[in-house]
Design a protein around this motif. Structure first.
Motif, PDB file in Angstrom:
ATOM      1  N   ASN A 346      -0.393 -38.049-123.966  1.00 31.68           N
ATOM      2  CA  ASN A 346      -0.325 -37.238-124.893  1.00 31.68           C
ATOM      3  C   ASN A 346      -0.171 -35.721-124.025  1.00 31.68           C
ATOM      4  N   LEU A 347      -0.771 -35.672-122.779  1.00 33.05           N
ATOM      5  CA  LEU A 347      -0.776 -34.517-121.998  1.00 33.05           C
ATOM      6  C   LEU A 347       0.449 -34.294-121.635  1.00 33.05           C
ATOM      7  N   LEU A 348       1.362 -35.299-121.175  1.00 35.18           N
ATOM      8  CA  LEU A 348       2.780 -35.287-120.885  1.00 35.18           C
ATOM      9  C   LEU A 348       3.684 -34.539-122.033  1.00 35.18           C
ATOM     10  N   GLY A 349       3.422 -35.000-123.284  1.00 33.40           N
ATOM     11  CA  GLY A 349       4.166 -34.789-124.262  1.00 33.40           C
ATOM     12  C   GLY A 349       3.819 -33.268-124.738  1.00 33.40           C
ATOM     13  N   ASN A 350       2.668 -32.687-124.637  1.00 36.54           N
ATOM     14  CA  ASN A 350       2.260 -31.223-124.812  1.00 36.54           C
ATOM     15  C   ASN A 350       2.764 -30.478-123.919  1.00 36.54           C
ATOM     16  N   LYS A 351       3.294 -30.923-122.642  1.00 36.76           N
ATOM     17  CA  LYS A 351       3.659 -29.902-121.652  1.00 36.76           C
ATOM     18  C   LYS A 351       5.144 -29.966-121.462  1.00 36.76           C
ATOM     19  N   GLY A 352       5.740 -30.571-122.385  1.00 33.56           N
ATOM     20  CA  GLY A 352       7.334 -30.550-122.290  1.00 33.56           C
ATOM     21  C   GLY A 352       8.048 -31.623-121.569  1.00 33.56           C
ATOM     22  N   GLY A 353       7.341 -33.024-121.631  1.00 32.30           N
ATOM     23  CA  GLY A 353       7.854 -34.152-121.321  1.00 32.30           C
ATOM     24  C   GLY A 353       7.954 -34.970-122.628  1.00 32.30           C
ATOM     25  N   ILE A 354       8.693 -36.148-122.182  1.00 37.20           N
ATOM     26  CA  ILE A 354       9.165 -37.269-123.331  1.00 37.20           C
ATOM     27  C   ILE A 354       8.275 -38.161-123.221  1.00 37.20           C
ATOM     28  N   PRO A 355       6.930 -38.503-123.655  1.00 32.85           N
ATOM     29  CA  PRO A 355       6.193 -39.610-123.474  1.00 32.85           C
ATOM     30  C   PRO A 355       6.696 -40.853-124.167  1.00 32.85           C
ATOM     31  N   VAL A 356       6.389 -42.193-123.459  1.00 28.29           N
ATOM     32  CA  VAL A 356       6.725 -43.384-124.126  1.00 28.29           C
ATOM     33  C   VAL A 356       5.659 -44.003-124.890  1.00 28.29           C
ATOM     34  N   ALA A 357       4.451 -43.545-124.955  1.00 28.55           N
ATOM     35  CA  ALA A 357       3.321 -44.358-125.370  1.00 28.55           C
ATOM     36  C   ALA A 357       2.259 -43.238-125.989  1.00 28.55           C
ATOM     37  N   ALA A 358       2.714 -42.154-126.333  1.00 29.50           N
ATOM     38  CA  ALA A 358       1.794 -41.193-126.769  1.00 29.50           C
ATOM     39  C   ALA A 358       1.504 -41.470-128.259  1.00 29.50           C
ATOM     40  N   ASP A 359       0.377 -40.659-128.694  1.00 32.62           N
ATOM     41  CA  ASP A 359      -0.017 -40.412-130.132  1.00 32.62           C
ATOM     42  C   ASP A 359       0.606 -39.280-130.988  1.00 32.62           C
ATOM     43  N   ALA A 360       1.677 -39.599-131.752  1.00 33.52           N
ATOM     44  CA  ALA A 360       2.630 -38.642-132.318  1.00 33.52           C
ATOM     45  C   ALA A 360       1.649 -37.262-132.753  1.00 33.52           C
ATOM     46  N   ALA A 361       0.399 -37.671-133.539  1.00 33.73           N
ATOM     47  CA  ALA A 361      -0.213 -36.733-133.991  1.00 33.73           C
ATOM     48  C   ALA A 361      -0.980 -35.907-132.927  1.00 33.73           C
ATOM     49  N   ALA A 362      -0.873 -36.353-131.622  1.00 32.18           N
ATOM     50  CA  ALA A 362      -1.653 -35.742-130.751  1.00 32.18           C
ATOM     51  C   ALA A 362      -0.649 -34.519-129.954  1.00 32.18           C
ATOM     52  N   ILE A 363       0.598 -34.685-130.262  1.00 27.93           N
ATOM     53  CA  ILE A 363       1.486 -33.799-129.762  1.00 27.93           C
ATOM     54  C   ILE A 363       1.652 -32.465-130.775  1.00 27.93           C
ATOM     55  N   THR A 364       1.169 -31.380-130.133  1.00 24.27           N
ATOM     56  CA  THR A 364       0.989 -30.107-131.113  1.00 24.27           C
ATOM     57  C   THR A 364       1.786 -29.005-130.887  1.00 24.27           C
ATOM     58  N   ASP A 365       2.371 -28.986-129.519  1.00 24.67           N
ATOM     59  CA  ASP A 365       3.289 -27.770-129.166  1.00 24.67           C
ATOM     60  C   ASP A 365       4.432 -27.990-130.051  1.00 24.67           C
ATOM     61  N   PRO A 366       4.925 -26.892-130.638  1.00 27.54           N
ATOM     62  CA  PRO A 366       6.325 -26.731-131.425  1.00 27.54           C
ATOM     63  C   PRO A 366       7.363 -27.169-130.835  1.00 27.54           C
ATOM     64  N   LYS A 367       7.564 -26.578-129.501  1.00 27.69           N
ATOM     65  CA  LYS A 367       8.784 -26.834-128.708  1.00 27.69           C
ATOM     66  C   LYS A 367       8.864 -28.521-128.144  1.00 27.69           C
ATOM     67  N   SER A 368       7.754 -28.755-127.759  1.00 22.66           N
ATOM     68  CA  SER A 368       7.579 -30.121-127.295  1.00 22.66           C
ATOM     69  C   SER A 368       7.891 -31.189-128.493  1.00 22.66           C
ATOM     70  N   LYS A 369       7.469 -30.634-129.793  1.00 25.29           N
ATOM     71  CA  LYS A 369       7.968 -31.700-130.823  1.00 25.29           C
ATOM     72  C   LYS A 369       9.541 -31.727-131.070  1.00 25.29           C
TER      73      LYS A 369
END
Length: 431
Positions: A346-369
């Motif tokens: 989840n941290l990876l996803g919100n910092k601009g990475g592309i996680p393979v096992a994150a909770d979709a709802a936990a990604i809140t940053d618009p650009k990361s989405k």
């Protein structure tokens, strides 16, 4: 990324995070040691999404393993790319390290017996369930070192792909419309050239220039073409329509001034920095830059997939591999497991990475989405086409040197294609 990233973009450095005991292990197959130190190598920048996530994973690992310390050394991508076989065949091998995926890199090392077979761990720890099939391709290698089947020799915990980054402020400053199609992209580049601006950031000394070429070829290719080139499921002809178009178009772009001839000796890091500094309106490169651009670019910017192409460069991210001679294999497996945990993903996803096992709802940053949505678009249409240097050992260096000649005009497109054909045929396995 290749590339690796990866590919790719850090100067070769070695930073020792702490002065610790010699590396040791806790597994029956992991040599002699006391299991109190994990030696870790990776080449992600500290401000990148992966660098932030792995730093947090180190903290989590040490919290879960009282008395165990991580001895982290940051290595340059090129440094590991060139020295890995020698290092992994010595007593200086780390316990876990980041390494480039693909036949010419991780596949070659697995074939040489330098990597630990992770199949049992992948099954018992559920990595094979967490990592999507389209990303898992680069984890597994057969006895010939060809990816896609066989045993697990690496574990990816993020995805990556290439895209067009564009500086919205520069487009606005020069009154040029942001491109939505390939024709609009070339029209915009013509307008920038007319205003004295070189439109494309480029690095001829490393991976970036060859990735422009490969993307041009992919725009005229399909999945069977990719499978023939990357997986040897057919004959690769470098004088076919796709490769010929790529070589001719790239040479034409250099002549037109879309790509600066003075970028022949530029490295990827310098090209990325030039874009961050607002010196070039367009950069075609990978998602490994995304988190850094979010942090460092002080202008409005956006991204788009390469227009007019269903395929683009991309795959899993680089791999965690465990050297055959690692002295702390059980600790290495535990660290890999932590990088695949929800907290780190989840941290990876919100910092601009592309996680393979994150909770979709936990990604809140618009650009990361947006980044993750584009990756999902690509995987949904089977659009990840790997990287041009992957098929055969040593092909990365061939691509760099030959493409530099194409940029300077000392080699014509037809000769470029001839030289690539020769190097590819010499390195590709007989199927």
């Amino acid at each position: 990324m290749l590339m690796a990233r990866r590919h790719r973009y850090l100067a070769a450095t070695a930073v020792v995070a702490a002065s610790l005991l010699l590396a040791s292990c806790g597994g029956s197959d992991s040599g002699s040691g006391d299991g109190r130190t994990l030696r870790l190598w990776h080449y992600e920048g500290p401000d990148s999404a992966m660098g932030v996530a792995w730093n947090e994973a180190i903290k989590e690992f040490e919290a879960q393993h009282p008395g165990v310390k991580v001895k982290f050394e940051e290595k340059g991508f090129e440094q590991i790319q060139k020295t890995a076989p020698m290092i992994l065949n010595s007593s200086d091998a780390p316990d876990v390290m980041e390494y480039n995926k693909g036949n010419a890199t991780a596949g070659l090392l697995s074939k040489q017996g330098l990597l630990t077979d992770l199949t049992t761990e992948a099954t018992q720890r559920g990595w094979d369930k967490k990592i999507p099939a389209s990303v898992r391709t680069t984890s597994m290698y057969d006895t010939n070192g060809v990816m896609g089947s066989g045993n697990w020799y690496g574990v990816p915990d993020y995805g990556e792909y290439t895209m067009v980054f564009y500086n919205k402020d520069l487009f606005k400053k020069y009154g040029i419309a942001e491109p939505k199609s390939f024709d609009q992209l070339t029209a915009a580049m013509d307008q920038f050239v007319a205003k004295g601006v070189t439109p494309l950031a480029n690095a001829g000394a490393e991976y970036m220039a060859q990735q422009y070429l490969y993307q041009l070829a992919l725009s005229k290719a399909d999945r069977s073409w990719v499978d023939s080139y990357e997986l040897y499921k057919g004959r690769t002809d470098f004088h076919d329509a796709a490769w010929t178009y790529a070589a001719n178009t790239f040479a034409d772009w250099v002549e037109k001034g879309y790509i600066g001839k003075n970028s022949t000796s530029v490295k990827a890091e310098d090209a990325g920095v030039s874009w961050i500094q607002g010196k070039a309106p367009i950069l075609f490169s990978g998602s490994w830059w995304y988190g850094r651009f979010q942090t460092e670019a002080k202008f409005a910017w956006d991204t788009t997939l390469w227009p007019g192409s269903n395929l683009t460069l991309g795959s899993s991210g680089n791999l965690w591999v465990v050297p055959k001679g690692a002295k702390n294999k059980q600790l290495a497996y535990d660290f890999i497991d932590i990088t695949l945990s929800k907290k780190i993903q989840n941290l990876l996803g919100n910092k601009g990475g592309i996680p393979v096992a994150a909770d979709a709802a936990a990604i809140t940053d618009p650009k990361s989405k947006q980044l993750i949505a584009q990756f999902n678009t690509l995987t949904g249409r089977d659009g990840l086409a790997f990287y041009p240097d992957w098929p055969v050992a040593g092909f990365y260096d061939t691509l760099v040197s030959e493409t530099q000649k194409l940029m300077t005009g000392s080699e014509k497109p037809d000769d470029w294609l001839d030289h690539l054909q020769k190097a590819y045929d010499q390195g590709a396995p007989t199927r």
